[in-house]
Design a protein around this motif. Structure first.
Motif, PDB file in Angstrom:
ATOM      1  N   ARG A   1      35.567  36.073  40.459  1.00  0.00           N
ATOM      2  CA  ARG A   1      36.254  35.002  41.193  1.00  0.00           C
ATOM      3  C   ARG A   1      37.762  35.183  41.038  1.00  0.00           C
ATOM      4  N   SER A   2      38.251  36.318  41.529  1.00  0.00           N
ATOM      5  CA  SER A   2      39.662  36.662  41.348  1.00  0.00           C
ATOM      6  C   SER A   2      40.582  35.659  42.038  1.00  0.00           C
ATOM      7  N   GLU A   3      40.159  35.126  43.194  1.00  0.00           N
ATOM      8  CA  GLU A   3      40.995  34.165  43.905  1.00  0.00           C
ATOM      9  C   GLU A   3      41.176  32.892  43.092  1.00  0.00           C
ATOM     10  N   GLU A   4      40.113  32.475  42.410  1.00  0.00           N
ATOM     11  CA  GLU A   4      40.193  31.277  41.574  1.00  0.00           C
ATOM     12  C   GLU A   4      41.169  31.502  40.422  1.00  0.00           C
ATOM     13  N   ASN A   5      41.152  32.706  39.841  1.00  0.00           N
ATOM     14  CA  ASN A   5      42.057  33.018  38.743  1.00  0.00           C
ATOM     15  C   ASN A   5      43.513  33.004  39.219  1.00  0.00           C
ATOM     16  N   LYS A   6      43.751  33.532  40.421  1.00  0.00           N
ATOM     17  CA  LYS A   6      45.107  33.539  40.975  1.00  0.00           C
ATOM     18  C   LYS A   6      45.600  32.118  41.216  1.00  0.00           C
TER      19      LYS A   6
END
Length: 213
Positions: free
Chosen positions: A39-44
């Motif tokens: 969930r890279s977008e959530e981390n960003k």
């Protein structure tokens, strides 16, 4: 706009955004937030939110008190936000997080859904105090390594899964899976520590972990 005005703006932005990253780093290392590689977008979003909030409030304070008192100084605002990021936020956020998870679990219980665990399974198993003995087996039952671990990665979601063992590594061929399980179960019954099994389906490995008291 003159060059000195542009430089002043850049200094203000940099000085107020760095504490946001430090807050993200502290929260991650203290197991308060848990980035997920899937969930890279959530981390960003988490990182961007912390950074932009610091920048937003920092610029407001700097513009309001510019040339009036110490709160118009970028270094002073940086030090204040730095202290807030590494002391205040990590101290108070866990209590807010606990209340929030309690609320979510209450709603989930009313709907007949299982409870949420705020800590990922990997961290719940490996992030423990005490001497850690780890025995790693393949799904076919072959022992890969067994011994006392000096260190494990902070997070298998971010770091490559590598284990650091002491020099006291035992010969894998001397241990069967049944023997290891019995050894750790007996030790746990004798109140010598805690025995946990961690299964990594992605790497097809079974980890038998015994944390000594």
């Amino acid at each position: 706009m003159e060059a000195k005005d542009l430089i002043d703006i850049i200094i203000k932005i940099v000085g107020t955004t760095i504490p946001g990253y430090l807050a993200y780093y502290c929260l991650y290392k203290l197991n308060i937030i848990h980035p997920n590689k899937n969930r890279s977008e959530e981390n960003k979003i988490i990182l961007s939110t912390l950074t932009l909030l610091n920048c937003f409030f920092g610029l407001i304070i700097l513009n309001r008190y510019q040339d009036k008192n110490i709160f118009g100084n970028v270094l002073v605002i940086f030090l204040i936000f730095f202290a807030v990021s590494i002391i205040v936020i990590p101290f108070f956020l866990p209590y807010i997080q606990k209340l929030f998870h309690s609320y979510l679990n209450y709603i989930r219980k009313q709907k007949g859904i299982g409870e949420l665990d705020p800590i990922p399974i990997y961290k719940d198993v490996f992030h423990q105090e005490g001497t850690v003995r780890i025995s790693v087996f393949t799904f076919s039952g072959s022992c890969v390594v067994t011994g006392k671990a000096d260190a494990v990665p902070d997070d298998n979601q971010i770091d490559y899964f590598a284990l650091k063992f002491t020099s006291n590594i035992e010969n894998p061929e001397e241990w069967s899976e049944t023997e290891v399980i019995k050894l750790y179960q007996d030790a746990e019954r004798n109140a010598l520590g805690k025995f946990t099994t961690y299964i990594d389906l992605e790497k097809s490995l079974k980890f038998y972990i015994f944390v000594e008291n």
